[in-house]
Scaffold this motif. Structure first.
Motif, PDB file in Angstrom:
ATOM      1  N   UNK A  57      38.479 -46.553  62.851  1.00 62.29           N
ATOM      2  CA  UNK A  57      38.955 -46.454  61.477  1.00 62.29           C
ATOM      3  C   UNK A  57      38.180 -45.457  60.627  1.00 62.29           C
ATOM      4  N   UNK A  58      37.114 -44.860  61.151  1.00 71.67           N
ATOM      5  CA  UNK A  58      36.282 -43.915  60.395  1.00 71.67           C
ATOM      6  C   UNK A  58      36.869 -42.509  60.388  1.00 71.67           C
ATOM      7  N   UNK A  59      36.408 -41.718  59.408  1.00 72.36           N
ATOM      8  CA  UNK A  59      36.630 -40.267  59.387  1.00 72.36           C
ATOM      9  C   UNK A  59      35.286 -39.627  59.649  1.00 72.36           C
ATOM     10  N   UNK A  60      35.289 -38.520  60.371  1.00 70.42           N
ATOM     11  CA  UNK A  60      34.027 -37.852  60.696  1.00 70.42           C
ATOM     12  C   UNK A  60      34.251 -36.360  60.885  1.00 70.42           C
ATOM     13  N   UNK A  61      33.226 -35.586  60.572  1.00 70.23           N
ATOM     14  CA  UNK A  61      33.216 -34.157  60.871  1.00 70.23           C
ATOM     15  C   UNK A  61      32.644 -33.981  62.270  1.00 70.23           C
ATOM     16  N   UNK A  62      33.290 -33.148  63.063  1.00 69.09           N
ATOM     17  CA  UNK A  62      32.834 -32.941  64.434  1.00 69.09           C
ATOM     18  C   UNK A  62      33.015 -31.492  64.840  1.00 69.09           C
ATOM     19  N   UNK A  63      32.093 -31.011  65.662  1.00 68.45           N
ATOM     20  CA  UNK A  63      32.238 -29.716  66.321  1.00 68.45           C
ATOM     21  C   UNK A  63      32.912 -29.966  67.659  1.00 68.45           C
ATOM     22  N   UNK A  64      33.874 -29.133  68.006  1.00 66.30           N
ATOM     23  CA  UNK A  64      34.623 -29.297  69.254  1.00 66.30           C
ATOM     24  C   UNK A  64      34.411 -28.102  70.163  1.00 66.30           C
ATOM     25  N   UNK A  65      34.213 -28.395  71.436  1.00 58.65           N
ATOM     26  CA  UNK A  65      34.228 -27.392  72.496  1.00 58.65           C
ATOM     27  C   UNK A  65      35.397 -27.733  73.394  1.00 58.65           C
ATOM     28  N   UNK A  66      36.271 -26.769  73.639  1.00 57.24           N
ATOM     29  CA  UNK A  66      37.421 -26.993  74.520  1.00 57.24           C
ATOM     30  C   UNK A  66      37.118 -26.436  75.899  1.00 57.24           C
ATOM     31  N   UNK A  67      37.526 -27.160  76.912  1.00 57.27           N
ATOM     32  CA  UNK A  67      37.300 -26.749  78.295  1.00 57.27           C
ATOM     33  C   UNK A  67      38.571 -26.100  78.830  1.00 57.27           C
ATOM     34  N   UNK A  68      38.431 -24.965  79.492  1.00 62.33           N
ATOM     35  CA  UNK A  68      39.544 -24.219  80.097  1.00 62.33           C
ATOM     36  C   UNK A  68      40.644 -23.887  79.094  1.00 62.33           C
ATOM     37  N   UNK A  69      40.253 -23.438  77.920  1.00 63.24           N
ATOM     38  CA  UNK A  69      41.237 -23.105  76.894  1.00 63.24           C
ATOM     39  C   UNK A  69      41.090 -21.661  76.415  1.00 63.24           C
TER      40      UNK A  69
END
Length: 102
Positions: A57-69
């Motif tokens: 139920x939370x909101x959060x800021x996140x850094x994303x790394x995508x694999x094979x994209x």
């Protein structure tokens, strides 16, 4: 080997009542990331920037790394929305707030 961070996003995780998460998440969590108008899902690694744990139920800021994209990375833009899945269950959705130059 350290993965490159592709974008930062504000993510809203579904609560347990909404058939979302049942346990908290920590940085390094991997899930499927689905963007609109894409024919496939990407594996995304999330690293939370503001907190150690994210609860249902939370909101959060996140850094994303995508694999094979690599082919898709150039199409990312601020304001682009996406959904997060584990197996076939939707666990949240997000919006890209910043795209990092690679």
């Amino acid at each position: 080997m350290k993965k490159k961070i592709h974008y930062k996003a504000l993510v809203t995780y579904l609560s347990t009542d909404e058939s979302g998460l049942v346990a908290p998440l920590s940085s390094g969590f991997r899930c499927s990331v689905r963007f609109a108008f894409q024919n496939r899902d990407f594996i995304g690694i999330q690293n939370f920037t503001d907190t150690e744990l994210v609860f249902p139920g939370d909101k959060a800021n996140a850094d994303f790394s995508l694999i094979d994209a690599d082919i898709f990375i150039k199409d990312l833009y601020e304001g682009m929305d996406f959904e997060l899945f584990t197996n076939s269950d939707k666990i949240g959705s997000g919006i890209i707030t910043e795209v990092y130059v690679l």
